[in-house]
Scaffold this motif. Structure first.
Motif, PDB file in Angstrom:
ATOM      1  N   THR A 181       0.834  -1.205   0.000  1.00  0.00           N
ATOM      2  CA  THR A 181       0.000   0.000   0.000  1.00  0.00           C
ATOM      3  C   THR A 181       0.872   1.259   0.000  1.00  0.00           C
ATOM      4  OG1 THR A 181      -0.193  -0.144   2.419  1.00  0.00           O
ATOM      5  CG2 THR A 181      -1.974  -1.105   1.111  1.00  0.00           C
ATOM      6  N   MET A 182       2.035   1.188   0.654  1.00  0.00           N
ATOM      7  CA  MET A 182       2.952   2.328   0.613  1.00  0.00           C
ATOM      8  C   MET A 182       3.453   2.556  -0.811  1.00  0.00           C
ATOM      9  SD  MET A 182       6.635   2.983   2.502  1.00  0.00           S
ATOM     10  CE  MET A 182       6.006   3.033   4.189  1.00  0.00           C
ATOM     11  N   SER A 183       3.797   1.479  -1.504  1.00  0.00           N
ATOM     12  CA  SER A 183       4.277   1.592  -2.882  1.00  0.00           C
ATOM     13  C   SER A 183       3.214   2.203  -3.781  1.00  0.00           C
ATOM     14  CB  SER A 183       4.681   0.207  -3.405  1.00  0.00           C
ATOM     15  OG  SER A 183       5.707  -0.360  -2.614  1.00  0.00           O
ATOM     16  N   ARG A 184       1.966   1.772  -3.608  1.00  0.00           N
ATOM     17  CA  ARG A 184       0.872   2.311  -4.415  1.00  0.00           C
ATOM     18  C   ARG A 184       0.666   3.796  -4.120  1.00  0.00           C
ATOM     19  NH1 ARG A 184      -4.138  -1.297  -3.194  1.00  0.00           N
ATOM     20  NH2 ARG A 184      -5.108   0.132  -4.716  1.00  0.00           N
ATOM     21  N   ALA A 185       0.817   4.176  -2.875  1.00  0.00           N
ATOM     22  CA  ALA A 185       0.653   5.583  -2.505  1.00  0.00           C
ATOM     23  C   ALA A 185       1.755   6.443  -3.115  1.00  0.00           C
ATOM     24  CB  ALA A 185       0.657   5.719  -0.983  1.00  0.00           C
ATOM     25  N   ILE A 186       2.980   5.924  -3.127  1.00  0.00           N
ATOM     26  CA  ILE A 186       4.088   6.660  -3.742  1.00  0.00           C
ATOM     27  C   ILE A 186       3.812   6.874  -5.225  1.00  0.00           C
ATOM     28  CG2 ILE A 186       6.535   6.554  -4.367  1.00  0.00           C
ATOM     29  CD1 ILE A 186       6.996   5.004  -1.747  1.00  0.00           C
ATOM     30  N   SER A 187       3.382   5.822  -5.900  1.00  0.00           N
ATOM     31  CA  SER A 187       3.085   5.930  -7.332  1.00  0.00           C
ATOM     32  C   SER A 187       1.953   6.921  -7.596  1.00  0.00           C
ATOM     33  CB  SER A 187       2.717   4.555  -7.893  1.00  0.00           C
ATOM     34  OG  SER A 187       3.801   3.648  -7.745  1.00  0.00           O
ATOM     35  N   ALA A 188       0.947   6.928  -6.719  1.00  0.00           N
ATOM     36  CA  ALA A 188      -0.169   7.865  -6.875  1.00  0.00           C
ATOM     37  C   ALA A 188       0.296   9.302  -6.678  1.00  0.00           C
ATOM     38  CB  ALA A 188      -1.274   7.525  -5.883  1.00  0.00           C
ATOM     39  N   ALA A 189       1.188   9.529  -5.710  1.00  0.00           N
ATOM     40  CA  ALA A 189       1.707  10.870  -5.467  1.00  0.00           C
ATOM     41  C   ALA A 189       2.483  11.376  -6.675  1.00  0.00           C
ATOM     42  CB  ALA A 189       2.587  10.877  -4.227  1.00  0.00           C
ATOM     43  N   ALA A 191       2.031  10.376  -9.764  1.00  0.00           N
ATOM     44  CA  ALA A 191       1.057  10.601 -10.838  1.00  0.00           C
ATOM     45  C   ALA A 191       0.353  11.944 -10.684  1.00  0.00           C
ATOM     46  CB  ALA A 191       0.030   9.472 -10.848  1.00  0.00           C
ATOM     47  N   LYS A 192       0.210  12.417  -9.430  1.00  0.00           N
ATOM     48  CA  LYS A 192      -0.419  13.714  -9.183  1.00  0.00           C
ATOM     49  C   LYS A 192       0.570  14.870  -9.348  1.00  0.00           C
ATOM     50  CE  LYS A 192      -4.712  12.689  -8.133  1.00  0.00           C
ATOM     51  NZ  LYS A 192      -5.872  13.285  -8.847  1.00  0.00           N
ATOM     52  N   GLY A 193       1.827  14.535  -9.654  1.00  0.00           N
ATOM     53  CA  GLY A 193       2.816  15.578  -9.888  1.00  0.00           C
ATOM     54  C   GLY A 193       3.520  16.084  -8.653  1.00  0.00           C
ATOM     55  N   ALA A 194       3.439  15.355  -7.533  1.00  0.00           N
ATOM     56  CA  ALA A 194       4.099  15.791  -6.298  1.00  0.00           C
ATOM     57  C   ALA A 194       5.608  15.796  -6.485  1.00  0.00           C
ATOM     58  CB  ALA A 194       3.712  14.876  -5.141  1.00  0.00           C
ATOM     59  N   LYS A 195       6.250  16.877  -6.094  1.00  0.00           N
ATOM     60  CA  LYS A 195       7.703  16.993  -6.194  1.00  0.00           C
ATOM     61  C   LYS A 195       8.398  16.846  -4.838  1.00  0.00           C
ATOM     62  CE  LYS A 195       7.812  17.414 -10.581  1.00  0.00           C
ATOM     63  NZ  LYS A 195       8.303  16.260 -11.382  1.00  0.00           N
ATOM     64  N   ILE A 196       7.613  16.872  -3.769  1.00  0.00           N
ATOM     65  CA  ILE A 196       8.137  16.598  -2.430  1.00  0.00           C
ATOM     66  C   ILE A 196       7.198  15.594  -1.778  1.00  0.00           C
ATOM     67  CG2 ILE A 196       8.751  17.553  -0.178  1.00  0.00           C
ATOM     68  CD1 ILE A 196       9.163  20.248  -1.543  1.00  0.00           C
ATOM     69  N   VAL A 220      12.028   8.888  -7.790  1.00  0.00           N
ATOM     70  CA  VAL A 220      13.274   9.650  -7.905  1.00  0.00           C
ATOM     71  C   VAL A 220      13.539  10.020  -9.365  1.00  0.00           C
ATOM     72  CG1 VAL A 220      15.777   9.549  -7.592  1.00  0.00           C
ATOM     73  CG2 VAL A 220      14.265   8.680  -5.791  1.00  0.00           C
ATOM     74  N   ARG A 221      13.302   9.074 -10.259  1.00  0.00           N
ATOM     75  CA  ARG A 221      13.500   9.359 -11.694  1.00  0.00           C
ATOM     76  C   ARG A 221      12.553  10.450 -12.188  1.00  0.00           C
ATOM     77  NH1 ARG A 221      13.819   3.666 -12.076  1.00  0.00           N
ATOM     78  NH2 ARG A 221      11.670   3.603 -12.874  1.00  0.00           N
ATOM     79  N   SER A 222      11.373  10.536 -11.573  1.00  0.00           N
ATOM     80  CA  SER A 222      10.397  11.548 -11.986  1.00  0.00           C
ATOM     81  C   SER A 222      10.789  12.952 -11.529  1.00  0.00           C
ATOM     82  CB  SER A 222       9.013  11.208 -11.427  1.00  0.00           C
ATOM     83  OG  SER A 222       8.928  11.533 -10.036  1.00  0.00           O
ATOM     84  N   GLY A 223      11.792  13.032 -10.660  1.00  0.00           N
ATOM     85  CA  GLY A 223      12.227  14.321 -10.139  1.00  0.00           C
ATOM     86  C   GLY A 223      11.693  14.649  -8.767  1.00  0.00           C
ATOM     87  N   ALA A 224      10.974  13.710  -8.137  1.00  0.00           N
ATOM     88  CA  ALA A 224      10.427  13.957  -6.799  1.00  0.00           C
ATOM     89  C   ALA A 224      11.508  13.811  -5.738  1.00  0.00           C
ATOM     90  CB  ALA A 224       9.279  12.992  -6.511  1.00  0.00           C
ATOM     91  N   THR A 318      16.538  21.163  -8.794  1.00  0.00           N
ATOM     92  CA  THR A 318      16.183  19.746  -8.796  1.00  0.00           C
ATOM     93  C   THR A 318      16.129  19.216  -7.368  1.00  0.00           C
ATOM     94  OG1 THR A 318      18.479  19.002  -8.919  1.00  0.00           O
ATOM     95  CG2 THR A 318      17.348  19.467 -11.020  1.00  0.00           C
ATOM     96  N   ALA A 319      15.626  17.990  -7.237  1.00  0.00           N
ATOM     97  CA  ALA A 319      15.588  17.345  -5.923  1.00  0.00           C
ATOM     98  C   ALA A 319      16.994  17.211  -5.352  1.00  0.00           C
ATOM     99  CB  ALA A 319      14.919  15.981  -6.029  1.00  0.00           C
TER     100      ALA A 319
END
Length: 437
Positions: A181-189, A191-196, A220-224, A318-319
């Motif tokens: 569920t943590m992994s799914r939440a990270i992916s959802a964040a 997808a919503k464009g969260a950078k932090i 991390v690859r997405s820039g978050a 960048t991050a």
């Protein structure tokens, strides 16, 4: 709750050493009337992998309990007293920056968070939009990042104009959550464009997990920038990796105390990047009001708040650059990092005050150059800390106590033998009723 006093934990392991020493002496029957009593330790928290004490109100005096929907704490918390907030917020307040909080949910009924919530959150252990929090953990985390100022209390978030995007991955009534569920939440964040992204949890038994590793790597690859708590299993001081804090690209945060030393519970390890206040941390709770709690759970959002301020001021950084600036401006323990507090205890004002463009990784301080005449200045060393002093006193107390045991025992045996000889009289052995021949 404005009159509540928070218990100081800067004695940490030194106090435990003293309690252990006096406990040994008590077991041997020694009573030192002149020695002041040592306070009993607080009740341990319930088992959990949320990186805090695990129970509401931990960090307050033993007679105090956290009440959701209670009052506010009037004084300014120590973690904010160490900052020039006016100077900090003159440079940035987090406006226009959204921080994803992956936790037990964030209760937006607290007035200090009501205007802080961004739409679009999610729930992976229930059917809410991420704004239900049965545990209170996520609401605390969110408050440290972005709680709005409120008349009557000195507490507010580090980035009081930032927005919180809540993803509830744990704390459900029927499903507590796990690395999936943590992994799914990270992916959802992402997808919503969260950078932090703030994660104040770790896996049970410090277990690596392929699915979680992959989710973090993709973020991390997405820039978050993922800010994660180092964990609370560090009372023994041994090094160990925790996840997701140990994954590449994650900013791992240990907890520090009022003396800018590692909080005794904070996990040590080479993966630790920085430390931030994590003892007696005031923050928001569900249904309104505030409570205090301990843990690296609350050190991580302190750093996430700084990251939000830097993101507002330098939106193109960048991050890696934000991470570097946080690390470069921390109060370093030496020329480079150590396994307890990383590059040091963060300094929000210093991080915001330096407008030079950082690199992608911090650099150790250069060695001290020789002065004229070829003399190399001696490095400055700190004196004995309070913890070291209490440990030394504990050893002395135990040593003196054991010596007293031996003296008392030896004196008792000598006195017994002397009395036996007196009772036997001249010409007799020490055994009554027997005469020498």
């Amino acid at each position: 709750m404005g009159g509540l006093t928070a218990r100081t934990r800067s004695r940490d392991s030194g106090s435990r050493a003293l309690r252990w020493a006096f406990g040994v002496l008590a077991a041997t029957g020694i009573c030192l009337a002149s020695t002041p009593p040592v306070p009993a330790p607080a009740a341990p928290g319930v088992p959990t992998r949320l990186s805090d004490s695990g129970r509401p109100g931990f960090g307050l005096s033993a007679s105090t309990e956290c009440v959701f929907g209670g009052g506010v704490i009037k004084p300014t918390p120590w973690s904010l007293q160490r900052i020039l907030l006016d100077q900090l917020h003159a440079q940035a307040t987090g406006k226009g920056v959204t921080v994803a909080v992956i936790d037990t949910g964030v209760d937006d009924s607290n007035v200090q968070l009501r205007g802080a919530m961004a739409p679009g959150g999610g729930d992976f252990v229930g059917s809410t939009d991420g704004t239900q929090d049965l545990e209170g953990h996520g609401t605390r985390v969110a408050g440290i990042i972005a709680a709005r100022p409120l008349k009557g209390t000195g507490f507010e978030g580090l980035a009081p104009d930032a927005k919180i995007l809540s993803f509830r991955y744990a704390g459900g009534q029927d499903k507590q959550g796990d690395s999936r569920t943590m992994s799914r939440a990270i992916s959802a964040a992402v997808a919503k464009g969260a950078k932090i992204i703030n994660i104040s949890s770790d896996t049970a038994n410090k277990q690596d997990n392929t699915e979680l590793r992959n989710a973090v790597a993709a973020a991390v690859r997405s820039g978050a920038l993922i800010v994660a708590a180092a964990g609370n299993d560090g009372a023994d001081g041994t090094s160990a990796k925790t996840y997701p804090a140990s994954y590449p690209g994650v900013l791992a945060v240990a907890a520090s105390d009022r003396n800018d030393e590692r909080a005794y519970f904070s996990q040590a390890g080479d993966f630790v990047d920085v430390a931030a206040p994590g003892v007696d941390m005031v923050s928001t709770v569900p249904k309104g009001g505030q409570c205090t709690a301990d843990g690296t759970s609350f050190a991580a959002p302190y750093v996430a708040g700084i990251a939000a301020l830097l993101k507002e001021k330098h939106p193109n950084w960048t991050a890696a650059q934000i991470t570097t600036r946080v690390e470069e401006t921390a109060g370093r323990p030496g020329r480079g990092p150590n396994r307890y507090i990383g590059w040091g205890v963060v300094d929000p004002v210093a991080a915001l005050s330096d407008d030079s463009t950082p690199g992608n990784t911090p650099q150790p301080d250069p060695p001290m150059a020789a002065r004229s005449g070829g003399v190399v200045p001696m490095s400055v060393t700190m004196g004995e800390s309070e913890t070291d002093r209490q440990r030394r006193v504990a050893v002395y107390v135990l040593g003196v106590g054991l010596l007293l045991v031996l003296v008392i025992a030896g004196s008792g045996m000598a006195l017994r033998d002397w009395r036996s000889k007196q009772a036997a009289g001249p010409g007799r052995t020490g055994l009554p009723g027997q005469r020498t021949t």
